[in-house]
Write a protein that holds these residues in place. Structure first.
Motif, mmCIF file in Angstrom:
data_model
loop_
_atom_site.group_PDB
_atom_site.id
_atom_site.type_symbol
_atom_site.label_atom_id
_atom_site.label_comp_id
_atom_site.label_asym_id
_atom_site.label_seq_id
_atom_site.Cartn_x
_atom_site.Cartn_y
_atom_site.Cartn_z
ATOM 1 N N VAL A 10 0.828 -1.207 0.000
ATOM 2 C CA VAL A 10 0.000 0.000 0.000
ATOM 3 C C VAL A 10 0.862 1.257 0.000
ATOM 4 C CG1 VAL A 10 -1.700 1.322 1.315
ATOM 5 C CG2 VAL A 10 -1.924 -1.156 1.113
ATOM 6 N N LYS A 11 1.922 1.248 0.805
ATOM 7 C CA LYS A 11 2.780 2.426 0.916
ATOM 8 C C LYS A 11 3.360 2.824 -0.436
ATOM 9 C CE LYS A 11 6.876 1.930 2.502
ATOM 10 N NZ LYS A 11 8.046 1.641 3.357
ATOM 11 N N ARG B 173 6.717 9.570 5.585
ATOM 12 C CA ARG B 173 7.359 10.729 6.224
ATOM 13 C C ARG B 173 8.554 10.304 7.044
ATOM 14 N NH1 ARG B 173 1.620 13.522 7.944
ATOM 15 N NH2 ARG B 173 1.442 14.974 6.171
ATOM 16 N N GLU B 174 8.431 9.181 7.737
ATOM 17 C CA GLU B 174 9.545 8.669 8.540
ATOM 18 C C GLU B 174 10.733 8.288 7.669
ATOM 19 O OE1 GLU B 174 7.736 5.460 10.622
ATOM 20 O OE2 GLU B 174 6.813 6.739 12.157
ATOM 21 N N ALA C 282 -5.588 3.142 6.842
ATOM 22 C CA ALA C 282 -4.412 2.546 6.182
ATOM 23 C C ALA C 282 -3.646 3.599 5.395
ATOM 24 C CB ALA C 282 -4.847 1.414 5.272
ATOM 25 N N VAL C 283 -4.376 4.540 4.801
ATOM 26 C CA VAL C 283 -3.733 5.626 4.057
ATOM 27 C C VAL C 283 -2.917 6.494 5.016
ATOM 28 C CG1 VAL C 283 -4.108 7.716 2.694
ATOM 29 C CG2 VAL C 283 -5.462 5.656 2.240
ATOM 30 N N CYS C 284 -3.522 6.878 6.145
ATOM 31 C CA CYS C 284 -2.819 7.707 7.131
ATOM 32 C C CYS C 284 -1.568 7.007 7.658
ATOM 33 C CB CYS C 284 -3.754 8.036 8.292
ATOM 34 S SG CYS C 284 -5.087 9.166 7.869
ATOM 35 N N LYS C 285 -1.694 5.717 7.928
ATOM 36 C CA LYS C 285 -0.556 4.949 8.444
ATOM 37 C C LYS C 285 0.576 4.903 7.429
ATOM 38 C CE LYS C 285 0.554 0.422 10.439
ATOM 39 N NZ LYS C 285 0.009 -0.926 10.792
ATOM 40 N N LEU D 196 -3.997 15.397 -3.305
ATOM 41 C CA LEU D 196 -4.787 14.197 -3.592
ATOM 42 C C LEU D 196 -5.493 13.824 -2.294
ATOM 43 C CD1 LEU D 196 -5.262 12.230 -5.974
ATOM 44 C CD2 LEU D 196 -3.458 10.793 -5.031
ATOM 45 N N SER D 197 -6.802 13.759 -2.338
ATOM 46 C CA SER D 197 -7.556 13.518 -1.108
ATOM 47 C C SER D 197 -7.362 12.095 -0.599
ATOM 48 C CB SER D 197 -9.045 13.775 -1.337
ATOM 49 O OG SER D 197 -9.615 12.757 -2.142
ATOM 50 N N GLY D 198 -7.452 11.965 0.727
ATOM 51 C CA GLY D 198 -7.353 10.640 1.329
ATOM 52 C C GLY D 198 -8.490 9.738 0.876
ATOM 53 N N GLU D 199 -9.661 10.344 0.657
ATOM 54 C CA GLU D 199 -10.817 9.567 0.199
ATOM 55 C C GLU D 199 -10.559 8.990 -1.189
ATOM 56 O OE1 GLU D 199 -15.629 10.130 -0.549
ATOM 57 O OE2 GLU D 199 -14.378 11.843 0.049
ATOM 58 N N ARG D 200 -9.963 9.808 -2.047
ATOM 59 C CA ARG D 200 -9.684 9.333 -3.409
ATOM 60 C C ARG D 200 -8.631 8.234 -3.395
ATOM 61 N NH1 ARG D 200 -7.918 13.100 -8.604
ATOM 62 N NH2 ARG D 200 -7.775 11.393 -10.132
#
Length: 326
Positions: free
Chosen positions: A2-3, A41-42, A32-35, A17-21
């Motif tokens: 996913v990443k 970023r890390e 899962a998108v936020c994670k 790009l929206s998280g919903e999209r």
């Protein structure tokens, strides 16, 4: 993963790009998108987030990963499959292991740091985190073990050409495949093979390039340098790696068609600082001094000793004015 898919979407997006999209396109949850964004970023990716807008990629780190390398590649097969490691003992070892598991021709293995990198003649190779290009290329050639010397030469030539193109520095080859600048070592190359009867089943070309090393241990500082120290500026590791793979693929394809013909030998000689220099050759059973006058079709260094020309295929060759030999 996913990443990696999210990273590809952000790179292709023109703005936010929206998280919903993202979740809709990939069929994953918003959590899962936020994670995944947090993990990116890390790893050093600068990703901006804004309410009602989503995510926007601002900058990418200089990482040697498939996601960073593929957009820069102009090859047909080299580097199209990438294995990346934060830390490993040896990328050559990882390449040999994956070769046994069926890794495809042209696969490339990168490490941010190597803890047990090796050079020719069993020497260790310093490979600190994030400083260089520590890579191994897996080839599955239809060649015999006798051809490995020429493959070693072409790997050195390809790497030398790539570095010149990316940096503009007049680097040169120390036979057979070290790359040097002003008498100090920039690149080491180690070629290893797995053979069945009289055919090579897998060939691993390990390439270590000192790119952005700002300093070296005391025992190396008189013999080693980096592109940063030589040119005075940082160099993109991923850009350099992509260019090395392109030139390596080109030289390898020429070799498959024409072997070590006169055009290749002339091209190699033009980039080789050993030819024309006084050299000391130690083979284990003897030692002699002479002048390197050329390379033959087997990849041997031709040394004029005053009693005739001797071909040298193995052993330690020291060049006057390089790496501490005076």
């Amino acid at each position: 993963m996913v990443k990696e898919k999210i990273l590809a979407l952000l790179k292709d997006a023109d703005g936010f790009l929206s998280g919903e999209r993202i979740s809709g396109q990939l069929g994953v949850s918003r959590a899962a998108v936020c994670k995944s964004v947090k993990k990116l970023r890390e790893e050093g990716y600068a990703i901006e987030s804004a309410t009602n807008k989503g995510y926007r990629l601002l900058a990418s780190p200089d990482l040697l990963t498939q996601g960073e390398l593929l957009p820069l590649l102009a090859t047909r097969y080299m580097g199209r499959r990438v294995y990346s490691y934060e830390v490993t003992d040896s990328t050559n070892r990882r390449a040999r292991e994956e070769a046994e598991r069926g890794a495809p021709h042209g696969s490339v293995f990168f490490a941010e740091e190597q803890t047990n990198g090796r050079g020719r003649l069993g020497r260790t190779w310093s490979a600190p985190r994030g400083a260089g290009v520590w890579m191994s290329v897996l080839l599955r050639p239809k060649l015999t073990p006798a051809d490995i010397a020429q493959v070693t030469l072409l790997a050195g030539l390809a790497t030398c050409i790539a570095i010149r193109e990316v940096t503009g520095l007049p680097v040169a080859i120390k036979w057979p495949n070290d790359i040097v600048y002003e008498g100090k070592k920039l690149v080491g190359i180690l070629t290893e093979m797995a053979a069945e009867e009289d055919r090579i089943s897998a060939l691993v070309v390990g390439i270590g390039v000192n790119v952005n090393n700002a300093s070296f241990p005391k025992e190396l500082k008189e013999k080693a340098t980096s592109l940063l120290l030589a040119g005075g500026r940082r160099v993109s590791r991923k850009e350099l790696a992509a260019r090395i793979l392109l030139r390596l693929e080109e030289e390898y394809e020429r070799f498959l068609q024409h072997a070590a013909d006169r055009a290749f030998l002339d091209r190699y000689a033009q980039h080789c600082a050993t030819i024309g220099s006084v050299v000391r050759v130690a083979t284990g059973s003897e030692e002699f001094v002479g002048t390197a006058v050329g390379i033959n079709e087997t990849g041997a260094l031709l040394v004029e000793t005053g009693q005739g020309v001797r071909p040298v295929l193995s052993g330690e060759v020291s060049v006057r004015g390089m790496l501490g030999y005076c």
